[in-house]
Design a protein around this motif. Structure first.
Motif, short mmCIF file in Angstrom:
data_model
loop_
_atom_site.label_atom_id
_atom_site.label_comp_id
_atom_site.label_asym_id
_atom_site.label_seq_id
_atom_site.Cartn_x
_atom_site.Cartn_y
_atom_site.Cartn_z
N PRO A 136 0.80 -1.23 0.00
CA PRO A 136 0.00 0.00 0.00
C PRO A 136 0.83 1.28 0.00
O PRO A 136 0.42 2.29 -0.58
CB PRO A 136 -0.86 -0.12 1.27
CG PRO A 136 -0.22 -1.19 2.08
CD PRO A 136 0.46 -2.11 1.13
N ASP A 169 -0.43 -3.24 5.50
CA ASP A 169 0.53 -2.22 5.90
C ASP A 169 0.97 -2.45 7.34
O ASP A 169 0.38 -3.26 8.07
CB ASP A 169 -0.10 -0.84 5.73
CG ASP A 169 0.95 0.26 5.59
OD1 ASP A 169 2.15 -0.03 5.72
OD2 ASP A 169 0.56 1.43 5.35
N ASP A 205 -6.78 0.06 2.25
CA ASP A 205 -5.74 -0.59 1.44
C ASP A 205 -6.35 -1.37 0.29
O ASP A 205 -5.79 -1.43 -0.81
CB ASP A 205 -4.89 -1.51 2.31
CG ASP A 205 -3.94 -0.73 3.23
OD1 ASP A 205 -3.91 0.51 3.12
OD2 ASP A 205 -3.26 -1.36 4.06
N GLU A 227 -8.56 -1.53 7.01
CA GLU A 227 -8.21 -2.55 6.02
C GLU A 227 -8.85 -2.23 4.68
O GLU A 227 -8.26 -2.47 3.62
CB GLU A 227 -8.66 -3.91 6.53
CG GLU A 227 -8.09 -5.09 5.76
CD GLU A 227 -8.41 -6.40 6.43
OE1 GLU A 227 -7.52 -7.27 6.47
OE2 GLU A 227 -9.53 -6.57 6.94
N VAL A 284 -2.92 -7.39 -1.99
CA VAL A 284 -2.28 -6.27 -1.32
C VAL A 284 -1.78 -6.73 0.05
O VAL A 284 -2.55 -7.32 0.82
CB VAL A 284 -3.24 -5.08 -1.13
CG1 VAL A 284 -2.53 -3.92 -0.42
CG2 VAL A 284 -3.80 -4.62 -2.47
#
Length: 325
Positions: A45, A88, A109, A106, A85
């Protein structure tokens, strides 16, 4: 399972001096190598946001290069059905230490990945117009995060050198400068950095009602574990702090402001649990400071430049036609 993450410059380098068709061809060639090696590629991200920051800005050469880099990311990590993805750093901390995930956080992202896929599958101008509000938010959020990080650092260095009127501290006191360097290299600063991240995550989750209150003793123990498993970002953070005793160091330069994002990306490096599975996770970067941080943390084997990575995955396959890359 093996996972690979490319950093911002890795995708920009792939996109440089190529049109979109050539980018797709190049990416699909090494993606086939990854598939034969059972390596899963995921978007990061932070990398998405760094590229979208320039896409949302002035329509200059960097804008167009970052659009192509995002298309390269899509060809690498997605298709017309799905994309992946990586969580992070704040989501990693929430899951690992507090056993909870903020679904709204969440979702952000996931939305970043959706923008990348849209750029990979649809007309660029149409996508930029459709997501113009999101892009403005991303630019604002990046600036806000960089300013917050710099303000934290200013407060920190003021405690060490109350007379500092710039980012360079203790320039007129060699003895204090030496002690500051020792402190910035010490285990004590590692403990303080670790507890800082734990406390920040704790306060954020507590304010949202996602976790109950915890004792200071519990948070201190979490800080100790953090220090053990997240040595790579800690080492990069320490290397930044050591720069404050250098003459004419300027944290306000754009290349220095990016340090906060590099630290976030370094949370990918180490022996972590990713999505509930013990995984080998590799970072592809040519950034020397990130490479040195991984080395100092004992994880140099998890970081490769793009040429090194291609050589690695090609070398695992017998009789591969090297002319394809």
């Amino acid at each position: 399972m093996e996972i690979v993450i490319f950093d911002t410059n890795a995708y920009r380098n792939i996109a440089t001096d190529k049109d979109v068709k050539d980018i797709e061809t190049a990416v699909l060639h090494f993606k086939q190598l990854e598939q034969k090696n059972q390596i899963v590629s995921l978007m990061h991200p932070i990398v998405i946001k760094e590229l979208l920051y320039h896409v949302a800005g002035e329509r200059n050469s960097l804008h167009y290069l970052c659009v192509k880099a995002l298309k390269a990311m899509f060809f690498h990590c997605g298709d017309n059905v799905r994309f992946g993805v990586l969580a992070d750093f704040d989501l990693q901390i929430s899951r690992f230490f507090f056993k909870v995930i903020d679904p709204n956080r969440e979702r952000i992202d996931t939305q970043l990945g959706e923008i990348v896929c849209a750029l990979g599958l649809k007309d660029t101008d149409h996508v930029l117009k459709r997501y113009q509000y999101n892009l403005k938010q991303i630019r604002a959020q990046i600036k806000e995060t960089e300013d917050f990080f710099k303000n934290q650092l200013k407060g920190f260095i003021k405690k060490i050198d109350p007379n500092a009127d710039s980012w360079s501290i203790l320039q007129n006191d060699a003895n204090k400068r030496k002690k500051a360097i020792e402190y910035f290299k010490s285990e004590q600063i590692e403990k303080e950095i670790s507890l800082g991240y734990i406390s920040m995550a704790y306060q954020n989750l507590l304010s949202k009602g996602l976790i109950p209150t915890e004792s200071n003793e519990s948070l201190l123990k979490k800080g100790e574990v953090f220090r053990e498993i997240f040595q790579a970002p800690i080492q990069l953070y320490k290397s930044l702090l050591q720069k404050f005793v250098q003459p004419e160091f300027d944290m306000d330069s754009k290349s220095r402001e990016n340090f906060v994002w590099d630290i976030h990306i370094m949370f990918t490096i180490g022996d972590h649990v990713v999505s509930g599975t013990i995984s080998q996770l590799y970072l592809i970067t040519s950034d020397n400071e990130m490479i040195n941080a991984a080395k100092n943390a004992g994880f140099l084997s998890k970081v490769f430049s793009y040429p090194e990575y291609i050589e690695l995955i090609r070398g695992r396959i017998d009789n591969y036609d090297s002319s394809a890359i």
